[in-house]
Design a protein around this motif. Structure first.
Motif, mmCIF file in Angstrom:
data_model
loop_
_atom_site.group_PDB
_atom_site.id
_atom_site.type_symbol
_atom_site.label_atom_id
_atom_site.label_comp_id
_atom_site.label_asym_id
_atom_site.label_seq_id
_atom_site.Cartn_x
_atom_site.Cartn_y
_atom_site.Cartn_z
ATOM 1 N N ARG A 93 -9.134 20.069 0.000
ATOM 2 C CA ARG A 93 -9.989 20.731 0.983
ATOM 3 C C ARG A 93 -11.470 20.542 0.654
ATOM 4 O O ARG A 93 -12.294 20.435 1.569
ATOM 5 N N ILE A 94 -11.800 20.515 -0.604
ATOM 6 C CA ILE A 94 -13.197 20.266 -0.989
ATOM 7 C C ILE A 94 -13.629 18.883 -0.525
ATOM 8 O O ILE A 94 -14.692 18.713 0.091
ATOM 9 N N ARG A 95 -12.812 17.886 -0.799
ATOM 10 C CA ARG A 95 -13.136 16.525 -0.380
ATOM 11 C C ARG A 95 -13.135 16.398 1.144
ATOM 12 O O ARG A 95 -13.996 15.728 1.729
ATOM 13 N N LEU A 96 -12.163 17.047 1.786
ATOM 14 C CA LEU A 96 -12.053 16.980 3.243
ATOM 15 C C LEU A 96 -13.269 17.611 3.909
ATOM 16 O O LEU A 96 -13.832 17.047 4.859
ATOM 17 N N VAL A 222 0.438 19.113 10.450
ATOM 18 C CA VAL A 222 -1.006 19.321 10.409
ATOM 19 C C VAL A 222 -1.309 20.764 10.806
ATOM 20 O O VAL A 222 -0.746 21.276 11.777
ATOM 21 N N LEU A 223 -2.182 21.403 10.043
ATOM 22 C CA LEU A 223 -2.602 22.774 10.343
ATOM 23 C C LEU A 223 -3.907 22.737 11.111
ATOM 24 O O LEU A 223 -4.856 22.054 10.705
ATOM 25 N N GLY A 233 -12.391 27.112 9.471
ATOM 26 C CA GLY A 233 -11.778 26.179 8.539
ATOM 27 C C GLY A 233 -11.662 24.815 9.192
ATOM 28 O O GLY A 233 -12.016 24.633 10.361
ATOM 29 N N ASP A 234 -11.185 23.847 8.436
ATOM 30 C CA ASP A 234 -11.007 22.495 8.957
ATOM 31 C C ASP A 234 -9.520 22.212 9.165
ATOM 32 O O ASP A 234 -8.673 22.736 8.435
ATOM 33 N N PRO A 235 -9.195 21.394 10.168
ATOM 34 C CA PRO A 235 -7.801 20.963 10.288
ATOM 35 C C PRO A 235 -7.424 20.184 9.032
ATOM 36 O O PRO A 235 -8.248 19.473 8.465
ATOM 37 N N GLU A 236 -6.172 20.329 8.601
ATOM 38 C CA GLU A 236 -5.768 19.659 7.368
ATOM 39 C C GLU A 236 -4.312 19.249 7.426
ATOM 40 O O GLU A 236 -3.515 19.824 8.182
ATOM 41 N N ASP A 246 7.898 11.038 16.227
ATOM 42 C CA ASP A 246 6.797 10.141 15.867
ATOM 43 C C ASP A 246 5.694 10.216 16.915
ATOM 44 O O ASP A 246 5.941 10.506 18.084
ATOM 45 N N ASP A 247 4.480 9.947 16.480
ATOM 46 C CA ASP A 247 3.329 9.820 17.380
ATOM 47 C C ASP A 247 2.997 11.107 18.121
ATOM 48 O O ASP A 247 2.315 11.083 19.146
ATOM 49 N N VAL A 248 3.494 12.232 17.641
ATOM 50 C CA VAL A 248 3.163 13.535 18.203
ATOM 51 C C VAL A 248 2.936 14.499 17.050
ATOM 52 O O VAL A 248 3.670 14.482 16.072
ATOM 53 N N ILE A 249 1.890 15.299 17.172
ATOM 54 C CA ILE A 249 1.651 16.387 16.224
ATOM 55 C C ILE A 249 1.768 17.683 17.005
ATOM 56 O O ILE A 249 1.067 17.887 17.992
ATOM 57 N N CYS A 250 2.678 18.553 16.571
ATOM 58 C CA CYS A 250 2.903 19.819 17.284
ATOM 59 C C CYS A 250 2.066 20.937 16.670
ATOM 60 O O CYS A 250 1.952 21.042 15.447
ATOM 61 N N PHE A 251 1.495 21.775 17.538
ATOM 62 C CA PHE A 251 0.758 22.963 17.113
ATOM 63 C C PHE A 251 1.329 24.168 17.857
ATOM 64 O O PHE A 251 1.637 24.082 19.041
#
Length: 259
Positions: A93-96, A222-223, A233-236, A246-251
């Protein structure tokens, strides 16, 4: 032919899992994973009523809690492993944050001087992507180092894995509920259910998921939360998922999480 993978919206307060089961012409009982609910794992009454058929709960969360009591070395090793995971996530998270700050700072300049700043922005984006690609690799390394110690309790773990596999084998469909995606993901992996779930679908039986359950089925978890209760915060990247989507990220809960 592979079974359908059906992604649903929130099941509270108006569940539609029963309707989805009818649409897919599901026969037989439905296996249900609610480990993401943690201590509320057994609170399946309303959902069971909505399904309108026999439900077979796979009690992954409670099984793991019981294992920790029966096998102290497992509990100690698992806690140490998770502490290592959290320490790595702090570094990530620091680097991100630093890399995303660079992107945010560069974006306004691209409008004024795209020739100069657009390549710089593209490079900054690639750095974030490379950082995200590292996450599953680093986490796999941490888990591998703890695997030998965890295997000392295999005489207790393997029968549970076999029991869960037998429950799946007698069901016509599988449903994976939401809740805490990190807990759900860890329990699925610990009990070897990633491969079991992929095999279940490959055999032509349908899978239904919502919230964290849908997130866990993706290739990558992915959060993302625009306005979390504890501040911006940042997405991570959390981790790899089961890999059925595949090719889909669910939230989950877009109305609550996205501006």
């Amino acid at each position: 032919m592979s079974g359908a993978v059906v992604l649903l919206g929130p099941q509270r307060p108006s569940p539609n899992l029963g309707q989805a089961l009818l649409r897919e012409q599901v026969r037989g009982p439905v296996a249900l994973i609610t480990a993401g609910w943690r201590h509320d794992e057994d609170d399946v009454g309303p959902l069971t009523a909505a399904v309108g058929r026999d439900v077979v709960p796979l009690r992954l969360y409670h099984a793991f809690e019981a294992l920790q009591l029966q096998c102290p070395s497992l509990a100690e090793t698992y806690r140490a492993r998770q502490a290592r995971v959290l320490a790595y996530k702090t570094a990530y998270r620091i680097r991100l944050s630093t890399s995303l700050d660079a992107i945010r700072s560069l974006q306004p300049h691209v409008v004024d001087d795209p020739e100069l700043f657009a390549p710089e922005l593209a490079e900054a984006v690639e750095q974030v992507r490379a950082l995200d690609e590292e996450v599953p690799v680093r986490l796999a390394g941490i888990r591998a180092r703890a695997a030998l110690e965890l295997a000392r309790c295999d005489d207790r773990v393997v029968p549970l894995q076999q029991s869960f596999a037998a429950d799946l084998a007698r069901c016509g469909a599988l449903a994976i509920a939401g809740g805490h995606v990190g807990v759900l993901r860890n329990r699925l992996r610990f009990f070897g259910l990633d491969e079991a779930i992929r095999s279940f679908v490959a055999q032509g039986r349908p899978l239904f998921a919502w919230g964290a359950g849908a997130m866990a089925l993706c290739s990558r978890v992915v959060l993302f939360y625009d306005d979390p209760p504890d501040g911006p915060g940042d997405p991570e990247v959390l981790d790899e998922g089961v890999g059925l989507i595949d090719d889909v990220i669910c939230f989950p809960h877009a109305r609550e999480r996205l501006r």
